[in-house]
Scaffold this active site. Structure first.
Site, PDB file in Angstrom:
ATOM      1  N   SER A   1       0.800  -1.114   0.102  1.00  0.00           N
ATOM      2  CA  SER A   1       0.037   0.076  -0.291  1.00  0.00           C
ATOM      3  C   SER A   1       0.549   1.421   0.366  1.00  0.00           C
ATOM      4  CB  SER A   1      -1.284  -0.134   1.596  1.00  0.00           C
ATOM      5  OG  SER A   1      -1.645   1.155   1.256  1.00  0.00           O
TER       6      SER A   1
ATOM      7  N   TYR B   1      -2.170  -1.084  10.466  1.00  0.00           N
ATOM      8  CA  TYR B   1      -1.519  -1.077   9.110  1.00  0.00           C
ATOM      9  C   TYR B   1      -0.374  -0.049   8.352  1.00  0.00           C
ATOM     10  CZ  TYR B   1      -3.963  -0.627   4.360  1.00  0.00           C
ATOM     11  OH  TYR B   1      -4.237  -1.083   2.748  1.00  0.00           O
TER      12      TYR B   1
END
Length: 266
Positions: free
Chosen positions: A153, A167
């Site tokens: 990501s 995350y």
């Protein structure tokens, strides 16, 4: 000097390849299935939700794509072995592994429990490590190389102020795993790369594409940092994915490919 002979069609050909798609029922997982399946790869699709997996299996088969479902998540060595065994049994081996699964649990660090942090790390890092380990062993034994693609990501590179400590950490770990396995498996002809999207159209992000005041405000603030000037579409991930899964990327390994409209460039 004569021009080099380059067969561009063959470079991106994955027809007949055995491809495992982990997290196949998710938004990116469906992009992976549609891209590789349409290109002729034979799919082993995995997910934890049996009913969603069954629906996806039917949709793929109705579209003329070859697939075998495995109702498991890569939470243990036994799970990963079962997934690899299913692909080997159906197609005689494993050529491609795409980890399309993952999760987020938003919360400021002071409010988040260690258990919540560990759940994100299991889903995004440990499961990817276990699945890559199982597929890598199979690919090395086969002796014909292979392709491994993780899902990272933009948040593996950039922090976020709104409670993304689990995350962002997990995606940074995926980036490290990509680089380390790229180094470790290069001698076996196995390339290991990651695709790193930012916001792209999916059921989870549909609200950002809406035509209301809140969506417009959030979207405009986000797009101020995106040089291309728009949010991502599933097709924006298909091209980089096919590149990373095909011969076209044979000299590329350990890379994080940012499919983000330039978000991480500035």
């Amino acid at each position: 000097m004569s021009l080099p002979r380059i067969d561009t069609a063959a470079l991106f050909d994955v027809a007949g390849k055995s491809a495992i798609v982990v997290g196949a029922t998710g938004a990116f997982g469906k992009v992976v299935c549609a891209t590789l399946g349409k290109a002729g790869a034979r799919l082993t699709i995995t997910a934890g939700n049996a009913s969603e997996l069954s629906l996806l299996e039917k949709e793929l088969q109705d579209a003329g794509m070859t697939c075998v479902p495995v109702n498991r998540r890569p939470n243990s060595e036994a799970d990963c072995k079962a997934i690899v065994d299913a692909a080997v049994s159906a197609y005689g081996g494993v050529d491609i592994l795409v980890i399309a699964s993952g999760t987020n649990d938003v919360g400021m660090i002071g409010d988040q429990t260690p258990e919540r942090f560990q759940a994100v790390m299991l889903a995004n890092v440990e499961g990817a490590w276990l699945m890559a380990r199982a597929c890598g062993q199979q690919m090395i034994a086969q002796g014909r190389g292979g392709k491994v693609v993780f899902t990272s990501s933009a948040r593996g590179k950039l922090g976020h102020p709104a409670g993304y400590s689990a995350y962002c950490t997990s995606k940074s770990a995926v980036d490290g795993l990509t680089r380390s396995l790229g180094c470790e498996w290069g001698k076996h002809g196995i390339t290991v790369n990651a695709i790193a999207p930012t916001v792209f159209r999916s059921p989870v992000t549909a609200w950002m594409f809406a035509d209301d005041d809140n969506a417009r405000k959030v979207r405009e603030g986000f797009l101020a940092r995106v040089p291309i000037g728009r949010l991502g579409e599933p097709e924006d991930l298909a091209g980089p994915l096919l590149f990373l899964c095909s011969r076209a990327s044979d000299f590329h390994t350990g890379h994080i490919v940012y499919a983000d409209g330039g978000y991480t460039a500035g």
